[in-house]
Design a protein around this motif. Structure first.
Motif, PDB file in Angstrom:
ATOM      1  N   MET A  84       0.840  -1.200   0.000  1.00 27.79           N
ATOM      2  CA  MET A  84       0.000   0.000   0.000  1.00 27.79           C
ATOM      3  C   MET A  84       0.877   1.253   0.000  1.00 27.79           C
ATOM      4  SD  MET A  84      -2.965  -1.381   2.630  1.00 27.79           S
ATOM      5  CE  MET A  84      -3.491   0.230   3.091  1.00 27.79           C
ATOM      6  N   ALA A  85       1.970   1.221   0.766  1.00 28.07           N
ATOM      7  CA  ALA A  85       2.883   2.364   0.791  1.00 28.07           C
ATOM      8  C   ALA A  85       3.465   2.600  -0.598  1.00 28.07           C
ATOM      9  CB  ALA A  85       3.995   2.132   1.805  1.00 28.07           C
ATOM     10  N   LYS A  86       3.824   1.531  -1.285  1.00 29.06           N
ATOM     11  CA  LYS A  86       4.355   1.657  -2.653  1.00 29.06           C
ATOM     12  C   LYS A  86       3.285   2.226  -3.579  1.00 29.06           C
ATOM     13  CE  LYS A  86       6.892  -0.327  -6.399  1.00 29.06           C
ATOM     14  NZ  LYS A  86       6.671   0.849  -7.171  1.00 29.06           N
ATOM     15  N   LEU A  87       2.063   1.767  -3.423  1.00 25.48           N
ATOM     16  CA  LEU A  87       0.953   2.265  -4.232  1.00 25.48           C
ATOM     17  C   LEU A  87       0.814   3.779  -4.088  1.00 25.48           C
ATOM     18  CD1 LEU A  87      -1.685   1.561  -5.898  1.00 25.48           C
ATOM     19  CD2 LEU A  87      -2.822   1.461  -3.694  1.00 25.48           C
ATOM     20  N   TYR A  88       0.809   4.263  -2.848  1.00 28.93           N
ATOM     21  CA  TYR A  88       0.688   5.701  -2.621  1.00 28.93           C
ATOM     22  C   TYR A  88       1.933   6.452  -3.091  1.00 28.93           C
ATOM     23  CZ  TYR A  88      -3.771   5.450  -0.258  1.00 28.93           C
ATOM     24  OH  TYR A  88      -5.107   5.278   0.013  1.00 28.93           O
ATOM     25  N   ALA A  89       3.111   5.859  -2.902  1.00 25.30           N
ATOM     26  CA  ALA A  89       4.351   6.502  -3.347  1.00 25.30           C
ATOM     27  C   ALA A  89       4.386   6.600  -4.873  1.00 25.30           C
ATOM     28  CB  ALA A  89       5.572   5.735  -2.834  1.00 25.30           C
ATOM     29  N   ASP A  90       3.760   5.647  -5.545  1.00 25.98           N
ATOM     30  CA  ASP A  90       3.687   5.692  -7.012  1.00 25.98           C
ATOM     31  C   ASP A  90       2.758   6.800  -7.499  1.00 25.98           C
ATOM     32  OD1 ASP A  90       5.419   3.549  -7.256  1.00 25.98           O
ATOM     33  OD2 ASP A  90       3.835   2.073  -7.651  1.00 25.98           O
ATOM     34  N   GLU A  91       1.747   7.115  -6.715  1.00 23.05           N
ATOM     35  CA  GLU A  91       0.740   8.087  -7.127  1.00 23.05           C
ATOM     36  C   GLU A  91       0.999   9.509  -6.636  1.00 23.05           C
ATOM     37  OE1 GLU A  91      -1.714   7.502  -9.303  1.00 23.05           O
ATOM     38  OE2 GLU A  91      -1.007   5.429  -9.470  1.00 23.05           O
ATOM     39  N   PHE A  92       1.745   9.639  -5.530  1.00 22.21           N
ATOM     40  CA  PHE A  92       1.991  10.950  -4.944  1.00 22.21           C
ATOM     41  C   PHE A  92       3.478  11.177  -4.759  1.00 22.21           C
ATOM     42  CE2 PHE A  92      -2.246   9.739  -3.449  1.00 22.21           C
ATOM     43  CZ  PHE A  92      -2.988  10.882  -3.733  1.00 22.21           C
ATOM     44  N   SER A  93       3.916  12.383  -5.020  1.00 27.76           N
ATOM     45  CA  SER A  93       5.321  12.727  -4.769  1.00 27.76           C
ATOM     46  C   SER A  93       5.558  12.736  -3.264  1.00 27.76           C
ATOM     47  CB  SER A  93       5.644  14.102  -5.356  1.00 27.76           C
ATOM     48  OG  SER A  93       5.012  15.119  -4.593  1.00 27.76           O
ATOM     49  N   GLU A  94       6.817  12.745  -2.899  1.00 29.52           N
ATOM     50  CA  GLU A  94       7.143  12.796  -1.479  1.00 29.52           C
ATOM     51  C   GLU A  94       6.571  14.063  -0.838  1.00 29.52           C
ATOM     52  OE1 GLU A  94      11.106  12.817   1.364  1.00 29.52           O
ATOM     53  OE2 GLU A  94      11.255  11.924  -0.628  1.00 29.52           O
ATOM     54  N   GLN A  95       6.668  15.180  -1.546  1.00 35.23           N
ATOM     55  CA  GLN A  95       6.135  16.436  -1.007  1.00 35.23           C
ATOM     56  C   GLN A  95       4.611  16.376  -0.870  1.00 35.23           C
ATOM     57  OE1 GLN A  95       7.812  19.084   0.379  1.00 35.23           O
ATOM     58  NE2 GLN A  95       5.713  19.504   1.063  1.00 35.23           N
ATOM     59  N   GLU A  96       3.942  15.803  -1.852  1.00 36.31           N
ATOM     60  CA  GLU A  96       2.487  15.677  -1.767  1.00 36.31           C
ATOM     61  C   GLU A  96       2.091  14.823  -0.563  1.00 36.31           C
ATOM     62  OE1 GLU A  96       1.183  16.067  -6.449  1.00 36.31           O
ATOM     63  OE2 GLU A  96       1.940  14.137  -5.729  1.00 36.31           O
ATOM     64  N   LEU A  97       2.848  13.759  -0.320  1.00 42.20           N
ATOM     65  CA  LEU A  97       2.567  12.921   0.843  1.00 42.20           C
ATOM     66  C   LEU A  97       2.784  13.700   2.142  1.00 42.20           C
ATOM     67  CD1 LEU A  97       4.098   9.589  -0.443  1.00 42.20           C
ATOM     68  CD2 LEU A  97       1.690   9.979   0.107  1.00 42.20           C
ATOM     69  N   LYS A  98       3.825  14.522   2.167  1.00 43.10           N
ATOM     70  CA  LYS A  98       4.069  15.360   3.349  1.00 43.10           C
ATOM     71  C   LYS A  98       2.915  16.344   3.553  1.00 43.10           C
ATOM     72  CE  LYS A  98       9.094  14.991   3.404  1.00 43.10           C
ATOM     73  NZ  LYS A  98      10.384  15.668   3.212  1.00 43.10           N
ATOM     74  N   ASP A  99       2.396  16.876   2.454  1.00 36.57           N
ATOM     75  CA  ASP A  99       1.245  17.779   2.539  1.00 36.57           C
ATOM     76  C   ASP A  99       0.019  17.036   3.086  1.00 36.57           C
ATOM     77  OD1 ASP A  99       2.855  19.763   1.447  1.00 36.57           O
ATOM     78  OD2 ASP A  99       1.974  19.613  -0.565  1.00 36.57           O
ATOM     79  N   LEU A 100      -0.177  15.810   2.614  1.00 36.19           N
ATOM     80  CA  LEU A 100      -1.297  14.998   3.116  1.00 36.19           C
ATOM     81  C   LEU A 100      -1.115  14.670   4.591  1.00 36.19           C
ATOM     82  CD1 LEU A 100      -1.828  12.656   0.046  1.00 36.19           C
ATOM     83  CD2 LEU A 100      -3.486  14.274   0.980  1.00 36.19           C
ATOM     84  N   ILE A 101       0.112  14.389   4.992  1.00 30.07           N
ATOM     85  CA  ILE A 101       0.390  14.114   6.403  1.00 30.07           C
ATOM     86  C   ILE A 101       0.023  15.333   7.238  1.00 30.07           C
ATOM     87  CG2 ILE A 101       2.251  13.751   8.091  1.00 30.07           C
ATOM     88  CD1 ILE A 101       3.582  11.922   5.931  1.00 30.07           C
ATOM     89  N   ALA A 102       0.394  16.523   6.759  1.00 29.06           N
ATOM     90  CA  ALA A 102       0.058  17.753   7.483  1.00 29.06           C
ATOM     91  C   ALA A 102      -1.458  17.887   7.620  1.00 29.06           C
ATOM     92  CB  ALA A 102       0.648  18.971   6.769  1.00 29.06           C
ATOM     93  N   PHE A 103      -2.189  17.598   6.538  1.00 27.13           N
ATOM     94  CA  PHE A 103      -3.647  17.681   6.596  1.00 27.13           C
ATOM     95  C   PHE A 103      -4.213  16.678   7.599  1.00 27.13           C
ATOM     96  CE2 PHE A 103      -7.726  15.859   5.209  1.00 27.13           C
ATOM     97  CZ  PHE A 103      -8.543  16.948   5.478  1.00 27.13           C
ATOM     98  N   TYR A 104      -3.802  15.415   7.479  1.00 27.53           N
ATOM     99  CA  TYR A 104      -4.353  14.384   8.358  1.00 27.53           C
ATOM    100  C   TYR A 104      -3.908  14.542   9.813  1.00 27.53           C
ATOM    101  CZ  TYR A 104      -6.671  11.766   4.698  1.00 27.53           C
ATOM    102  OH  TYR A 104      -7.516  11.377   3.706  1.00 27.53           O
ATOM    103  N   SER A 105      -2.879  15.337  10.048  1.00 29.34           N
ATOM    104  CA  SER A 105      -2.445  15.628  11.417  1.00 29.34           C
ATOM    105  C   SER A 105      -3.246  16.780  12.022  1.00 29.34           C
ATOM    106  CB  SER A 105      -0.951  15.967  11.434  1.00 29.34           C
ATOM    107  OG  SER A 105      -0.199  14.841  11.018  1.00 29.34           O
ATOM    108  N   SER A 106      -3.976  17.510  11.180  1.00 25.05           N
ATOM    109  CA  SER A 106      -4.807  18.619  11.667  1.00 25.05           C
ATOM    110  C   SER A 106      -6.097  18.066  12.270  1.00 25.05           C
ATOM    111  CB  SER A 106      -5.152  19.571  10.517  1.00 25.05           C
ATOM    112  OG  SER A 106      -6.082  18.968   9.627  1.00 25.05           O
ATOM    113  N   SER A 107      -6.806  18.910  13.009  1.00 28.39           N
ATOM    114  CA  SER A 107      -8.064  18.452  13.617  1.00 28.39           C
ATOM    115  C   SER A 107      -9.092  18.080  12.545  1.00 28.39           C
ATOM    116  CB  SER A 107      -8.623  19.506  14.573  1.00 28.39           C
ATOM    117  OG  SER A 107      -8.873  20.718  13.895  1.00 28.39           O
ATOM    118  N   THR A 108      -9.126  18.846  11.458  1.00 29.46           N
ATOM    119  CA  THR A 108     -10.064  18.526  10.366  1.00 29.46           C
ATOM    120  C   THR A 108      -9.672  17.213   9.699  1.00 29.46           C
ATOM    121  OG1 THR A 108     -10.449  20.880   9.976  1.00 29.46           O
ATOM    122  CG2 THR A 108     -11.060  19.368   8.196  1.00 29.46           C
TER     123      THR A 108
END
Length: 148
Positions: A84-108
Motif C-alpha cells: 500500500m505504501a508503494k501504491l501511494y508513493a507511485d501516485e503521490f510525490s514525497e512532497q504531496e505525501l508530506k502535505d497529506l500528512i500535514a492535513f491528516y495531522s490537523s483536527s479537520t
C-alpha cells in the motif's frame, strides 16, 4: 576525470535508492496518520459480513473461522502495508505525501479520517438503493441491449 565519472555512476543508483526508501517511509507515515489501518479493517469486516450473508446459516460459523484464519495470514493491514505504501508513493510525490500528512495531522484531517469509512459505507448504500429503486428499468435496458 574518468574515476570521477565512474564514482558518480556508482553513487547515482545509491542516491536514487535512498530517495525511494525515504519516499516509501513518508508514504508509510501517511498511511498511519490517515487512518488507513482502521479503514482497511472496516472494509475487510464489511466484505466478510457481505460474504457471510450469502453462506447458508449452518455453515456460517465455519466459513467465518476459515476466512478469518486466511485473512490473518494473507490479507491484513500489516502484511499489505508495504504494498500500500508503494501504491501511494507511485501516485503521490514525497512532497504531496508530506502535505497529506500535514492535513491528516490537523483536527479537520483527523475528523475526516475518523468519518471516511462511515461516509464510504453510506455512499455505497445510497448507490445500491438507487440501483434497487430503478432495478426494473435497468433490467429492461439490459434486455433491450442484449436482444432478450
Amino acid at each position: 576525470m574518468k574515476k570521477l565519472f565512474i564514482a558518480i555512476l556508482i553513487a547515482l543508483p545509491c542516491a536514487a535508492f535512498s530517495q525511494t526508501a525515504q519516499h516509501l517511509k513518508v508514504s508509510e507515515q501517511f498511511l498511519e496518520v490517515s487512518g488507513a489501518r482502521t479503514a482497511f479493517d472496516d472494509v475487510v469486516n464489511s466484505m466478510l459480513q457481505t460474504q457471510t450473508g450469502a453462506v447458508p446459516q449452518e455453515h456460517r460459523e465455519k466459513f467465518i473461522s476459515v476466512m478469518k484464519e486466511f485473512m490473518a495470514k494473507y490479507f491484513n493491514y500489516d502484511v499489505l502495508k508495504p504494498k500500500m505504501a508503494k501504491l501511494y508513493a507511485d501516485e503521490f510525490s514525497e512532497q504531496e505525501l508530506k502535505d497529506l500528512i500535514a492535513f491528516y495531522s490537523s483536527s479537520t484531517g483527523k475528523k475526516y479520517a475518523s468519518k471516511v469509512s462511515v461516509l464510504t459505507t453510506k455512499g455505497m448504500q445510497m448507490g445500491q438503493a438507487a440501483v434497487q429503486e430503478h432495478r426494473d428499468e435497468l433490467t429492461q435496458m439490459m434486455q433491450k441491449a442484449f436482444g432478450q
